[in-house]
Each structure stands twice: as structure tokens, then as C-alpha cells.
Design a protein around this motif. Sequence first.
Motif, PDB file in Angstrom:
ATOM      1  N   LEU A 249       0.698  -1.076   0.059  1.00 29.02           N
ATOM      2  CA  LEU A 249       0.119  -0.168  -0.156  1.00 29.02           C
ATOM      3  C   LEU A 249       0.612   1.264  -0.106  1.00 29.02           C
ATOM      4  O   LEU A 249       0.458   2.262  -0.505  1.00 29.02           O
ATOM      5  CB  LEU A 249      -0.801   0.066   1.109  1.00 29.02           C
ATOM      6  CG  LEU A 249      -1.875  -1.147   1.052  1.00 29.02           C
ATOM      7  CD1 LEU A 249      -2.758  -0.897   2.518  1.00 29.02           C
ATOM      8  CD2 LEU A 249      -3.014  -0.963   0.099  1.00 29.02           C
ATOM      9  N   ASN A 252       1.340   2.590  -4.131  1.00 28.04           N
ATOM     10  CA  ASN A 252       0.299   2.893  -5.005  1.00 28.04           C
ATOM     11  C   ASN A 252      -1.013   3.124  -4.389  1.00 28.04           C
ATOM     12  O   ASN A 252      -1.947   3.545  -5.128  1.00 28.04           O
ATOM     13  CB  ASN A 252       0.632   1.890  -6.199  1.00 28.04           C
ATOM     14  CG  ASN A 252       0.365   0.580  -5.777  1.00 28.04           C
ATOM     15  OD1 ASN A 252       0.099   0.434  -4.548  1.00 28.04           O
ATOM     16  ND2 ASN A 252       0.288  -0.163  -6.657  1.00 28.04           N
ATOM     17  N   ARG A 253      -1.276   2.750  -3.194  1.00 27.68           N
ATOM     18  CA  ARG A 253      -2.592   3.033  -2.618  1.00 27.68           C
ATOM     19  C   ARG A 253      -2.387   3.569  -1.140  1.00 27.68           C
ATOM     20  O   ARG A 253      -3.284   3.114  -0.310  1.00 27.68           O
ATOM     21  CB  ARG A 253      -3.267   1.541  -2.498  1.00 27.68           C
ATOM     22  CG  ARG A 253      -3.511   0.809  -3.965  1.00 27.68           C
ATOM     23  CD  ARG A 253      -4.030  -0.369  -4.105  1.00 27.68           C
ATOM     24  NE  ARG A 253      -3.288  -1.473  -3.674  1.00 27.68           N
ATOM     25  CZ  ARG A 253      -2.191  -1.960  -4.289  1.00 27.68           C
ATOM     26  NH1 ARG A 253      -2.046  -1.321  -5.442  1.00 27.68           N
ATOM     27  NH2 ARG A 253      -1.698  -2.776  -3.706  1.00 27.68           N
ATOM     28  N   TYR A 276     -10.358  -3.094  -1.704  1.00 24.25           N
ATOM     29  CA  TYR A 276     -10.057  -1.609  -1.448  1.00 24.25           C
ATOM     30  C   TYR A 276      -8.226  -1.656  -1.409  1.00 24.25           C
ATOM     31  O   TYR A 276      -7.724  -0.609  -1.704  1.00 24.25           O
ATOM     32  CB  TYR A 276     -10.441  -1.087  -0.425  1.00 24.25           C
ATOM     33  CG  TYR A 276     -11.873  -0.468  -0.349  1.00 24.25           C
ATOM     34  CD1 TYR A 276     -12.221   0.561  -1.204  1.00 24.25           C
ATOM     35  CD2 TYR A 276     -12.904  -1.066   0.305  1.00 24.25           C
ATOM     36  CE1 TYR A 276     -13.423   1.016  -1.271  1.00 24.25           C
ATOM     37  CE2 TYR A 276     -14.165  -0.619   0.166  1.00 24.25           C
ATOM     38  CZ  TYR A 276     -14.544   0.154  -0.591  1.00 24.25           C
ATOM     39  OH  TYR A 276     -15.756   0.699  -0.761  1.00 24.25           O
ATOM     40  N   ALA A 280      -6.131  -1.243  -9.022  1.00 23.61           N
ATOM     41  CA  ALA A 280      -7.226  -0.610  -9.670  1.00 23.61           C
ATOM     42  C   ALA A 280      -7.787  -1.811 -10.750  1.00 23.61           C
ATOM     43  O   ALA A 280      -9.005  -1.724 -10.840  1.00 23.61           O
ATOM     44  CB  ALA A 280      -6.814   0.485 -10.433  1.00 23.61           C
ATOM     45  N   LYS A 314      -1.672   0.329 -12.630  1.00 21.18           N
ATOM     46  CA  LYS A 314      -2.369   1.444 -11.868  1.00 21.18           C
ATOM     47  C   LYS A 314      -3.467   2.141 -12.829  1.00 21.18           C
ATOM     48  O   LYS A 314      -3.548   1.850 -13.890  1.00 21.18           O
ATOM     49  CB  LYS A 314      -1.359   2.518 -11.465  1.00 21.18           C
ATOM     50  CG  LYS A 314      -0.364   2.001 -10.528  1.00 21.18           C
ATOM     51  CD  LYS A 314       0.832   3.165 -10.300  1.00 21.18           C
ATOM     52  CE  LYS A 314       1.819   2.715  -9.252  1.00 21.18           C
ATOM     53  NZ  LYS A 314       2.734   1.630  -9.776  1.00 21.18           N
TER      54      LYS A 314
END
Length: 407
Positions: A249, A252-253, A276, A280, A314
Motif C-alpha cells: 500500500l 500505490n494505494r 480496496y 485498480a 495503476k
Amino acid sequence: MLGALLLVPGAVSVGLWILPYPISRRLAPTAAALSKTETAAAPAPAPAGDARVGPWGSLSVTPVTIQPPIRLIPPVLYQPKPIQWQIGPADETSFRQLLTDAGVAALTQDVIINSLVKRDDGSVVLIVEPALVRSFTPEVRGRLYRALLQLDPRNRVFFGNKRWSPDQWAELRSTLPPNVQDVVDSFLFPSTTNTDILFWDTAAALHFIPSEIDRIALLRSLNLQRTLLLNLNIDSHTNVTDLVEYWHLSTNRRQFIPMLESLAQLDGANSIDALYLLPAFVRDYAYTYPVSTLVGSAADTVDCFWTCANFDRKANQPLIPSKEAAKYLTSNYVTYVGRPEFGDIIVLRDAQENAIHVAVHIADNIVFTKNGQHPLMPWVFMERDEMIRIYELADPTKTLWVRRATD
């Protein structure tokens, strides 16, 4: 490092460990077309799932089944078509020996040999009458189909490759109209271990079901897919730092990190949909069908190789086209031995070392994949052992783990 592992016919570059035979002939869907997916019919929940605890945290897993909605099944998929098998490099003498070894009667062999057709490109295919296909005994059918699969890997595409335990088949059979039950029963044959029931003759079975409604019912039942709903459990004992590291995470998140920290500070147990925490691409495609590919030929559809190549794309990155997926995976992943981690890829290979299926490791025994090119097969999470069992068609499946080279 991978170049010597596998040489596959029809490869687009040397040493593609990841390339199944038909992939070099597929057309690449446009990114715009692939962005249009449709969610499956509402999942039917099963009994409450179990919790898996490990470096990924505490993951609640709930089994569900999804089934393609009727609106996703165009006539091209349920209309009867000619039945053709590939016989690869076999000449008439060796092919007749294959039939003899499978137990096919001499008179039937003559009918089959007379049905061989040479294409303009030099390939030879066998076009057989549906009634002849139905006449095989289960024992002959099993030996013949496994021999055809070893003779030419492209037959994997033509066979339906459905496999069920006796209990699974009994449950599925009960959903079919009685006349359809009888048709499917006439094409069943046992697995090599005699523990499962196999059905590879969807194309042939459609010829014996006159009603369009019944043919649609058969396709929906055959393509009923078991999958998993995943929820991450978080409480005051959760180590958010470890979660961030496992799920990647921080790179990129990172926008979800505050939510994880907030949940960990609340009293009692809380949970968040694991989607979540996933890239993506997975959030867009999980539990959906590639609707936009239904209007084209089978070569237009996307599969497990395309899925693995695009897994960690992404939201602002273009998707890798289907025709480039195998080359991308070969160039960016290397083999390794050890415990699988999030994002690693498991490669299933047949006895000839051909890569026949791939899936992305998520957590515990759970993988993310799309089972085959068929447009009625959705993107799903499933148990790794169950996935492997599905693909053990003729011989025990060999596995190979690969990891992104930059990791």
C-alpha cells in the motif's frame, strides 16, 4: 534465466515459459473495449466463511457462486456448430494407431479417418458428426480425448474442460431440465483417478438440445463459477505497518492507510472489503465478465495471461494488449523457490512443459485469475488447490512460481 525452461510451439519470442499454444494467434482487444465489463448476476452467499491469519492480516473468506446473466449470452454461443479436433503432426497411420489404443472400433476408425480435412494453411483437422461423438463409451471417450490433448494442445480450446466432484455434479445436474440432464449424462467420463466427473463436449451436446431456452440453461449452469468474497478484519491488535508492507500500500494505494489506522483505533472488530487494498485493475474486473468481447471471435477474448500481465497496473496506466501479455510476463518475471508473496504468479504446466494457466497469488491459498478465454468465464478469486484440480486434464499438473524481477 527463463529462456531454457520452456520452448512452446507458435511462440512470439524465444523461451516464452508463459506461452500457451493458441496465444500467438489471438487478436488484441483495444483498451477502450476491454474497459467495458459487466458485473455478474448477484452472488448467492454460502454459509459464513472462515478467517485466514498470516502476514496479510486476518482475512475472512466467504464462498459464493456467480452465474452469467442471460443477457450476456448471445446466440453465437448457444447455436450448434461443427465439431472439429486438431490432430497436429500425426499422419494417417499414427492417427489410426491412436484410435486403436483408445479402443475405437475399426469401422468407427474408418468413418473418422474419412472425416479428416486439410486446411489451406496445411493444418489437418477432424470434423466429426455429433452422433458419432455421442456414441463413444465413457472409457473410450476418456482415452481418446486425453490422447488428442497430448497430440495437439490446441484441442484444449475446443474441449469444454469441465470437471466436478460427484457432489458438485449432482448439485449442478439438479438445476438442468430433465432432457438436458440426459444429454449431458451421455457425454460424461471419469477422471484418471476415478474421483471426479469430466465433461468436455459442450459443443457436441448443443446439437441434441432443440430448445434455445434449454441450451441457454445448459450454458449458464456449465459456467456457474465458484469464487470468494474477501474481507480484511481489523481491530486494536492489528499491526497496520505490517498490513501496508504486505499489500504494497505504501507505493500505490497510500490513500487507504488512514482508513486502516482509524479502524484499528476503534473498539471491537471491524472489517474492510479487501478489494480496496488491491490494484485498480482488480477492483475494475473482479466478479465481472468481458462483455465487449462477446461480439467477436474466440480469439478476441482475454484470458489468465492477460489478467496476470495487467494485475498491478495503476488506474492511470494503459492496459497491456492480449497479444503482448506473454512477452511482458516473460520479460518482467523470474522463477524462484520459496513462500509465495502477494503479486507472485503461479504457472501451471502440462506434461510437455507447456504453460497452460497462470494466476496471481493474493494471500494464504487464494489466487486471482480468469479461467480460460471463454467470455462467460468471469474474473474470480479462488482456492489455489481447486484451480489446479480443474486444469489436471490428462496428466498431473506441474507448478512453477515466478516473481517480478524488480522486487
